[in-house]
Design an enzyme around this catalytic site. Sequence first.
Site, PDB file in Angstrom:
ATOM      1  NE  ARG A  10      -1.222   0.192  11.101  1.00  0.00           N
ATOM      2  CZ  ARG A  10      -2.663   0.988  11.325  1.00  0.00           C
ATOM      3  NH1 ARG A  10      -2.639   2.070  12.284  1.00  0.00           N
ATOM      4  NH2 ARG A  10      -3.571   0.770  10.473  1.00  0.00           N
ATOM      5  CD  GLN A  62      -5.984  -3.536   3.112  1.00  0.00           C
ATOM      6  OE1 GLN A  62      -5.702  -4.209   2.200  1.00  0.00           O
ATOM      7  NE2 GLN A  62      -4.736  -3.660   3.949  1.00  0.00           N
ATOM      8  CG  LEU A  98      11.839  -2.106   9.742  1.00  0.00           C
ATOM      9  CD1 LEU A  98      12.469  -2.053   8.279  1.00  0.00           C
ATOM     10  CD2 LEU A  98      12.070  -0.801  10.190  1.00  0.00           C
ATOM     11  CB  VAL A 130      12.917  -6.168   7.845  1.00  0.00           C
ATOM     12  CG1 VAL A 130      14.111  -5.152   7.813  1.00  0.00           C
ATOM     13  CG2 VAL A 130      12.843  -7.172   6.620  1.00  0.00           C
ATOM     14  CG  HIS A 171       7.032  -2.268   1.867  1.00  0.00           C
ATOM     15  ND1 HIS A 171       6.898  -1.211   2.769  1.00  0.00           N
ATOM     16  CD2 HIS A 171       5.810  -3.002   2.164  1.00  0.00           C
ATOM     17  CE1 HIS A 171       5.702  -1.215   3.502  1.00  0.00           C
ATOM     18  NE2 HIS A 171       5.019  -2.211   3.012  1.00  0.00           N
ATOM     19  CG  MET A 207      -2.055  -1.181   1.116  1.00  0.00           C
ATOM     20  SD  MET A 207      -3.551  -0.726   1.979  1.00  0.00           S
ATOM     21  CE  MET A 207      -2.951  -0.394   3.750  1.00  0.00           C
ATOM     22  N   GLY A 208       2.168   1.135  -0.475  1.00  0.00           N
ATOM     23  CA  GLY A 208       3.094   2.258  -0.405  1.00  0.00           C
ATOM     24  C   GLY A 208       3.647   2.719   0.828  1.00  0.00           C
TER      25      GLY A 208
END
Length: 286
Positions: free
Chosen positions: A189, A63, A186, A178, A39, A32-33
């Site tokens: 948020r 969601q 990580l 991670v 990521h 979601m960027g």
Amino acid sequence: MSVPIVRSVPQLRQIIAAWRREGVRIAVVPTMGVLHEGHLSLVRAALEKADRVIVTLFVNPKQFDSQADLAAYPSTEDEDAAKLAPLGAHLLYAPDAEEMFPAAFATTVSVSGLSEGLCGAFRPGHFDGVATVVAKLFLQTSADFGFFGEKDFQQLQLVRRMARDLDIPITIVPCPTVREADGLALSSRNVRLSPAERTVAPELPSVLLETAERLARGSPVLPTLAEARAAILAAGYREVEYLELRDEADLRPMTSLDRPARLLVAAWLGGTRLIDNVRISRVSTD
């Protein structure tokens, strides 16, 4: 060198058809960027296994259980594309809401059992939204592999079951959580934490790991979990939504450590909800 950005299903499928004629293997990394190192580690893992890697960027309205949370979610496409380019990702698929859910869209994918309890108990409808959008992304990309982080372990298991139940020909590849140097998992948020909260935040994984070690060595489950909850609150967290021992395969609750398990937690630090989990296997005493 920039990563190509595609926004429509027809354009995406045209590119994929050309790749298929070359006989390549394709991986997809749904996001979601607001990309962070977690990521990017998924993208690196995908590049090692597949010939072409598609990173998807779609803030999925289905969601979010709070419209305010959805409205506050940042848009960072330019920054995300800049992070992906040096890694060698082959495509950024960034459709808008109308492309993913056009007018009169009426289908929901729901995975019973795995979507219940844990985060599902506190975020009604969340996992239906996840399953629906991920199923669409799998079908749109026709990827051979899908890469997901273990930090969202309930989501990982739900996606695995959904793909298997719907006969979607994709292999789900889990990747380790991670963490920051101080142990905090990580998460997009984490940027919401104040400096004072960021100092307290690592107490969550610290308590989680200590509790996992105690359980692995035979401490009774329920009293140990109760003590861990108290320790998280004493550290400065304002609420522990859940701290549970679950079967690693099917997420059934466990009261004794007689098979591989996950210890999962969700807790609020100020106005930020953090989740984490660790794997546990009983330590042999032979």
